[in-house]
Write a protein that holds these residues in place. Structure first.
Motif, short mmCIF file in Angstrom:
data_model
loop_
_atom_site.label_atom_id
_atom_site.label_comp_id
_atom_site.label_asym_id
_atom_site.label_seq_id
_atom_site.Cartn_x
_atom_site.Cartn_y
_atom_site.Cartn_z
N ARG A 129 -3.61 -7.43 -2.09
CA ARG A 129 -4.73 -6.86 -1.32
C ARG A 129 -5.18 -5.50 -1.88
O ARG A 129 -5.11 -4.48 -1.19
N SER A 132 -8.12 -3.85 0.07
CA SER A 132 -7.67 -3.22 1.31
C SER A 132 -7.04 -1.86 1.05
O SER A 132 -7.20 -0.92 1.84
N THR A 203 -1.24 0.33 5.24
CA THR A 203 -1.78 -0.63 4.27
C THR A 203 -1.09 -0.49 2.92
O THR A 203 -0.72 -1.48 2.28
N LEU A 207 1.46 -3.22 1.11
CA LEU A 207 1.20 -3.83 -0.19
C LEU A 207 2.45 -3.73 -1.08
O LEU A 207 2.84 -4.70 -1.73
#
Length: 265
Positions: A129, A132, A203, A207
């Motif tokens: 991601r 993101s 976030t 990850l």
């Protein structure tokens, strides 16, 4: 009587030694020979089909054959092992002429020379991601981190593309398996990705955690599929995976790493 006791002691020692002998892992991190352009960094392709590269692949695979891995693990989806088996049994000559992948050009080439019946897929793909991550940085107004990320990516691209224009295939492979290259691959996750986002936005760490989790699951497959009769194995993965898998191997007393540089010397 003393001779008998000594003989028993020697037998006991030899049995204990055989039980504690570590299995050797040739861990090979690589750039993707057929770069599909899906990675964050945009890297130039290497002419893997050139006569020079094909000769190097023959030499490298001969040297790995001499090392003698009992199994070769590759970055192919574990759930699609049946497809890998079919792929492995295709006409070898046509594969070498048509498929640029490192799985074909190095792993399959070596496995065929060793008369292996198959390659072992141990990849577990999970979405990366990156978008993101960038959104989290922007929301947190992390201008310095965004700039550092851009600079790091550009530096990696420049370094790779400069080397690929002046290096042989073997030189590139050896470079990607140096401590410096492995550290650079790992450093981005902790220096940049893990810092991304506001204090209450995870976030970035998510990850990084998912990347470690993916590699840990892959390593679990290697552990489970390595049998007691396998004394040596080879793992061929993208360099980003290798830098993390190396740490797992170092702390697993079952295995010891054999450096690519010692095999290709």
């Amino acid at each position: 009587m003393q001779k008998i006791i000594l003989l028993i002691a020697l037998i006991t020692f030899n049995v204990a030694s055989s039980q504690t002998k570590k299995k050797q892992i040739l861990l090979v991190g690589t750039f993707h020979y057929a770069n599909p352009g899906l990675d964050v960094a945009k890297l130039n392709n290497f002419n893997i089909m050139s006569e020079k590269s094909q000769k190097e692949l023959e030499i490298m695979s001969d040297k790995i054959k001499k090392f003698g891995p009992d199994k070769i693990f590759v970055e192919w989806e574990f759930s699609k092992q049946a497809d890998l088996d079919k792929f492995y049994n295709k006409n070898t000559d046509s594969l070498f002429k048509a498929n640029k992948s490192e799985i074909t050009q190095l792993a399959l080439r070596t496995a065929k020379k060793l008369n292996h019946k198959k390659l072992y897929g141990m990849n577990l793909y999970t979405p990366f991601r990156y978008d993101s991550l960038m959104i989290a940085m922007e929301k947190a107004d992390q201008k310095d981190l965004i700039a550092k990320n851009k600079l790091t990516t550009e530096s990696f691209e420049k370094n790779h593309n400069e080397k690929i224009n002046k290096s042989s295939l073997q030189e590139m492979m050896l470079y990607y398996n140096t401590k410096q290259a492995e550290n650079e691959n790992l450093q981005w996750y902790l220096e940049i990705a893990n810092r991304a986002g506001n204090p209450d936005d995870f976030t970035g760490p998510s990850l990084v955690a998912n990347w470690y989790k993916r590699n840990l699951y892959m390593y679990s497959l290697i552990q489970k599929l390595t049998e007691s009769t396998d004394n040596k194995i080879m793992i061929l993965v993208g360099a980003g995976h290798a830098s993390i898998i190396r740490e797992f191997i170092i702390h697993d007393p079952t295995f010891e790493i054999v450096e690519l540089s010692t095999v290709l010397k």
